[in-house]
Design a protein around this motif. Structure first.
Motif, PDB file in Angstrom:
ATOM      1  N   LEU A 167       0.692   5.976  10.348  1.00  0.00           N
ATOM      2  CA  LEU A 167       1.916   5.797   9.557  1.00  0.00           C
ATOM      3  C   LEU A 167       2.165   7.028   8.696  1.00  0.00           C
ATOM      4  O   LEU A 167       1.213   7.667   8.237  1.00  0.00           O
ATOM      5  N   PRO A 168       3.429   7.349   8.437  1.00  0.00           N
ATOM      6  CA  PRO A 168       3.722   8.456   7.526  1.00  0.00           C
ATOM      7  C   PRO A 168       3.165   8.173   6.130  1.00  0.00           C
ATOM      8  O   PRO A 168       3.166   7.016   5.674  1.00  0.00           O
ATOM      9  N   MET A 169       2.706   9.217   5.481  1.00  0.00           N
ATOM     10  CA  MET A 169       2.084   9.079   4.167  1.00  0.00           C
ATOM     11  C   MET A 169       3.007   8.377   3.181  1.00  0.00           C
ATOM     12  O   MET A 169       2.585   7.452   2.481  1.00  0.00           O
ATOM     13  N   GLY A 170       4.253   8.770   3.097  1.00  0.00           N
ATOM     14  CA  GLY A 170       5.181   8.188   2.132  1.00  0.00           C
ATOM     15  C   GLY A 170       5.386   6.709   2.353  1.00  0.00           C
ATOM     16  O   GLY A 170       5.400   5.920   1.408  1.00  0.00           O
ATOM     17  N   THR A 171       5.546   6.314   3.596  1.00  0.00           N
ATOM     18  CA  THR A 171       5.740   4.905   3.920  1.00  0.00           C
ATOM     19  C   THR A 171       4.486   4.103   3.596  1.00  0.00           C
ATOM     20  O   THR A 171       4.555   3.053   2.948  1.00  0.00           O
ATOM     21  N   ALA A 172       3.338   4.592   4.028  1.00  0.00           N
ATOM     22  CA  ALA A 172       2.080   3.875   3.789  1.00  0.00           C
ATOM     23  C   ALA A 172       1.820   3.730   2.294  1.00  0.00           C
ATOM     24  O   ALA A 172       1.474   2.644   1.815  1.00  0.00           O
ATOM     25  N   TYR A 173       2.011   4.793   1.547  1.00  0.00           N
ATOM     26  CA  TYR A 173       1.736   4.751   0.115  1.00  0.00           C
ATOM     27  C   TYR A 173       2.715   3.825  -0.608  1.00  0.00           C
ATOM     28  O   TYR A 173       2.317   3.043  -1.469  1.00  0.00           O
ATOM     29  N   ALA A 174       3.993   3.894  -0.245  1.00  0.00           N
ATOM     30  CA  ALA A 174       4.995   3.050  -0.902  1.00  0.00           C
ATOM     31  C   ALA A 174       4.708   1.572  -0.657  1.00  0.00           C
ATOM     32  O   ALA A 174       4.785   0.749  -1.575  1.00  0.00           O
ATOM     33  N   ILE A 175       4.363   1.220   0.560  1.00  0.00           N
ATOM     34  CA  ILE A 175       4.083  -0.178   0.868  1.00  0.00           C
ATOM     35  C   ILE A 175       2.781  -0.625   0.210  1.00  0.00           C
ATOM     36  O   ILE A 175       2.695  -1.715  -0.356  1.00  0.00           O
ATOM     37  N   TRP A 176       1.774   0.227   0.236  1.00  0.00           N
ATOM     38  CA  TRP A 176       0.493  -0.095  -0.388  1.00  0.00           C
ATOM     39  C   TRP A 176       0.661  -0.354  -1.890  1.00  0.00           C
ATOM     40  O   TRP A 176       0.179  -1.359  -2.406  1.00  0.00           O
ATOM     41  N   THR A 177       1.354   0.540  -2.572  1.00  0.00           N
ATOM     42  CA  THR A 177       1.530   0.353  -4.011  1.00  0.00           C
ATOM     43  C   THR A 177       2.480  -0.800  -4.315  1.00  0.00           C
ATOM     44  O   THR A 177       2.276  -1.533  -5.281  1.00  0.00           O
ATOM     45  N   GLY A 178       3.519  -0.970  -3.478  1.00  0.00           N
ATOM     46  CA  GLY A 178       4.462  -2.068  -3.706  1.00  0.00           C
ATOM     47  C   GLY A 178       3.807  -3.420  -3.554  1.00  0.00           C
ATOM     48  O   GLY A 178       3.927  -4.294  -4.426  1.00  0.00           O
ATOM     49  N   PHE A 179       3.106  -3.623  -2.452  1.00  0.00           N
ATOM     50  CA  PHE A 179       2.410  -4.897  -2.260  1.00  0.00           C
ATOM     51  C   PHE A 179       1.297  -5.066  -3.281  1.00  0.00           C
ATOM     52  O   PHE A 179       1.045  -6.180  -3.749  1.00  0.00           O
ATOM     53  N   GLY A 180       0.625  -3.970  -3.623  1.00  0.00           N
ATOM     54  CA  GLY A 180      -0.425  -4.052  -4.642  1.00  0.00           C
ATOM     55  C   GLY A 180       0.139  -4.463  -5.988  1.00  0.00           C
ATOM     56  O   GLY A 180      -0.425  -5.319  -6.670  1.00  0.00           O
ATOM     57  N   ALA A 181       1.267  -3.871  -6.370  1.00  0.00           N
ATOM     58  CA  ALA A 181       1.890  -4.223  -7.650  1.00  0.00           C
ATOM     59  C   ALA A 181       2.385  -5.661  -7.641  1.00  0.00           C
ATOM     60  O   ALA A 181       2.143  -6.420  -8.589  1.00  0.00           O
ATOM     61  N   ALA A 182       3.066  -6.045  -6.582  1.00  0.00           N
ATOM     62  CA  ALA A 182       3.577  -7.422  -6.490  1.00  0.00           C
ATOM     63  C   ALA A 182       2.412  -8.415  -6.490  1.00  0.00           C
ATOM     64  O   ALA A 182       2.462  -9.445  -7.180  1.00  0.00           O
TER      65      ALA A 182
END
Length: 104
Positions: free
Chosen positions: A53-68
């Motif tokens: 996965l692209p770094m930006g996509t992976a990081y955004a989803i990881w932090t988003g789901f982690g925060a939620a």
């Protein structure tokens, strides 16, 4: 398989935040071990997901789901407030992550 790894990595982020909260409530040195293990678990699976996965996509989803997830854990287990505005913005975070998957 990369999306499954990213899903697992998000749990490392969520439970890592939970273990930090538990450590801050009772600052014993051995409570740092779960912090290190859970975040290590998250980073391991994040790195596996980023192979495909692209770094930006992976990081955004990881932090988003982690925060939620951390907010939901706080509401469910640590008696943090659960107003409709908080739940609305958690929904928006998850919708943003889903949008990145669908259109990224």
């Amino acid at each position: 398989m990369a999306w499954f790894y990213l899903f697992l990595a998000s749990f490392g982020e969520i439970f890592g935040m939970m273990t930090i909260n538990l450590y801050l409530r009772d600052k014993k040195w051995w409570r740092l071990i779960p912090v290190i293990l859970t975040f290590g678990f998250g980073f391991l699976f994040l790195s596996l997901a980023m192979r495909d996965l692209p770094m930006g996509t992976a990081y955004a989803i990881w932090t988003g789901f982690g925060a939620a997830g951390a907010v939901l854990i706080g509401i469910l287990f640590f008696h943090e407030p659960a107003g409709w505005k908080r739940l609305l913005f958690i929904t928006l975070i998850i919708a943003g992550a889903a949008g990145l998957k669908l259109f990224g």
